[in-house]
Design an enzyme around this catalytic site. Structure first.
Site, PDB file in Angstrom:
ATOM      1  N   GLN A   1       9.294  -2.154   8.471  1.00  0.00           N
ATOM      2  CA  GLN A   1       9.636  -0.503   8.159  1.00  0.00           C
ATOM      3  C   GLN A   1      11.056  -0.223   8.043  1.00  0.00           C
ATOM      4  O   GLN A   1      11.904  -0.752   8.899  1.00  0.00           O
ATOM      5  CB  GLN A   1       8.812   0.177   9.248  1.00  0.00           C
ATOM      6  CG  GLN A   1       7.356   0.117   8.874  1.00  0.00           C
ATOM      7  CD  GLN A   1       6.678   1.159   9.940  1.00  0.00           C
ATOM      8  OE1 GLN A   1       7.154   1.945  10.761  1.00  0.00           O
ATOM      9  NE2 GLN A   1       5.328   1.545   9.616  1.00  0.00           N
TER      10      GLN A   1
ATOM     11  N   LYS B   1      -5.705   1.382   1.888  1.00  0.00           N
ATOM     12  CA  LYS B   1      -4.312   0.806   2.126  1.00  0.00           C
ATOM     13  C   LYS B   1      -4.245  -1.004   2.403  1.00  0.00           C
ATOM     14  O   LYS B   1      -5.284  -0.961   3.171  1.00  0.00           O
ATOM     15  CB  LYS B   1      -3.830   1.467   3.420  1.00  0.00           C
ATOM     16  CG  LYS B   1      -2.411   0.946   4.175  1.00  0.00           C
ATOM     17  CD  LYS B   1      -2.309   1.624   5.464  1.00  0.00           C
ATOM     18  CE  LYS B   1      -1.010   0.983   6.194  1.00  0.00           C
ATOM     19  NZ  LYS B   1      -1.044   1.440   7.477  1.00  0.00           N
TER      20      LYS B   1
ATOM     21  N   HIS C   1      -5.042  -4.694   7.614  1.00  0.00           N
ATOM     22  CA  HIS C   1      -4.039  -5.462   8.150  1.00  0.00           C
ATOM     23  C   HIS C   1      -4.015  -6.682   8.514  1.00  0.00           C
ATOM     24  O   HIS C   1      -4.886  -7.163   9.160  1.00  0.00           O
ATOM     25  CB  HIS C   1      -3.448  -4.319   9.321  1.00  0.00           C
ATOM     26  CG  HIS C   1      -3.499  -3.081   8.976  1.00  0.00           C
ATOM     27  ND1 HIS C   1      -4.206  -2.097   9.037  1.00  0.00           N
ATOM     28  CD2 HIS C   1      -2.074  -2.164   8.927  1.00  0.00           C
ATOM     29  CE1 HIS C   1      -3.902  -0.865   8.873  1.00  0.00           C
ATOM     30  NE2 HIS C   1      -2.606  -0.877   8.721  1.00  0.00           N
TER      31      HIS C   1
ATOM     32  N   SER D   1       6.034   1.147  13.531  1.00  0.00           N
ATOM     33  CA  SER D   1       4.737   0.842  13.932  1.00  0.00           C
ATOM     34  C   SER D   1       4.422  -0.545  13.192  1.00  0.00           C
ATOM     35  O   SER D   1       3.408  -1.120  13.563  1.00  0.00           O
ATOM     36  CB  SER D   1       3.663   1.824  13.461  1.00  0.00           C
ATOM     37  OG  SER D   1       3.653   2.133  11.979  1.00  0.00           O
TER      38      SER D   1
ATOM     39  N   ARG E   1       7.967  -1.989   0.267  1.00  0.00           N
ATOM     40  CA  ARG E   1       8.228  -0.775   0.441  1.00  0.00           C
ATOM     41  C   ARG E   1       9.034   0.277  -0.274  1.00  0.00           C
ATOM     42  O   ARG E   1       8.690   1.250  -0.765  1.00  0.00           O
ATOM     43  CB  ARG E   1       8.831  -0.551   2.017  1.00  0.00           C
ATOM     44  CG  ARG E   1       7.730  -1.214   2.975  1.00  0.00           C
ATOM     45  CD  ARG E   1       8.590  -1.157   4.534  1.00  0.00           C
ATOM     46  NE  ARG E   1       7.528  -2.191   5.329  1.00  0.00           N
ATOM     47  CZ  ARG E   1       6.443  -1.478   5.817  1.00  0.00           C
ATOM     48  NH1 ARG E   1       6.189  -0.163   5.766  1.00  0.00           N
ATOM     49  NH2 ARG E   1       5.493  -2.283   6.556  1.00  0.00           N
TER      50      ARG E   1
END
Length: 226
Positions: free
Chosen positions: A211, A145, A118, A207, A186
């Site tokens: 998003q 990820k 991240h 989070s 996304r």
């Protein structure tokens, strides 16, 4: 229920976590439970959580924005010992949780590992992303990820290029862009095989920045189908 939909669950009490999961049990295939925010966390809760929702739980040990974790190291290891090899996923970030990653690697308990990277500030150059992927592969995760902040269109293009590489190798992965610019990744991720789709019920429950809520996401998918 969309099997790849994953609900971020950031709550301070165990009862709140279970209430959330019970409320949305038919809407989501997975639940991402952020353990470090649970003030009354204990081993019984973790075992109960995995037992009630087999193959649907992702245990997250970090905090948002990669802030320092509050959980004591011995409890983290107890949870890792209890959870690895069970019907759940364990998400560990390559930049702040190398201690836990090395522990899993040395103990051979990495069967259900989701290794993540991240970056809440930027999307690194493509060669740096490739090096990060190579580092993550050293831990033999089931899923890789990458989630980075997209500040311009070039950031988006780099992430999509990275995703195409995973697809060509048939590598289980999740590639996401954060921020307003990253929202398009996304959509691409959902259409092009991201292992999980992280969508909160409301923007306040997100989070990560960028998003898309479940209702909004469903509408977008419906428009694309039409």
């Amino acid at each position: 229920m969309q099997n790849r939909y994953c609900l971020p669950v950031i709550k301070s009490q165990k009862t709140e976590v279970f209430e959330t999961l019970e409320k949305h049990g038919t809407d989501y295939g997975y639940f991402e439970v952020w353990l470090d925010y649970i003030e009354d966390l204990d081993m019984e809760f973790v075992s109960d959580l995995i037992g009630r929702y087999p193959d649907r739980i992702i245990l997250v040990f970090r905090r948002q924005n990669l802030e320092p974790a509050k959980m004591l190291s011995h409890l983290r290891r107890e949870i890792l010992d209890s959870a690895t090899g069970k019907n759940c996923l364990v998400d560990l970030d390559i930049t702040v949780q190398t201690e836990e990653l090395e522990y899993l690697k040395s103990s051979g308990k990495d069967k259900n590992l989701l290794c993540s990277y991240h970056n809440y500030e930027s999307t690194p150059p493509y060669d740096e992303l490739e090096k990060m992927v190579a580092r993550m592969e050293e831990y033999s995760p089931g899923i890789i990820k990458l989630s980075t902040m997209c500040n311009d269109d070039e950031d988006v293009i780099r992430l999509i290029k990275l995703k195409v590489g995973f697809m060509e190798k048939n590598r289980e992965h999740i590639v996401l862009g954060m921020g307003e610019k990253g929202r398009i990744t996304r959509i691409f991720g959902a259409l092009w095989g991201n292992a999980l789709i992280f969508i909160p019920e409301t923007t306040n429950e997100a989070s990560a920045p960028g998003q898309i809520t479940r209702q909004e996401f469903d509408k977008i998918m419906e428009r694309i189908k039409q």
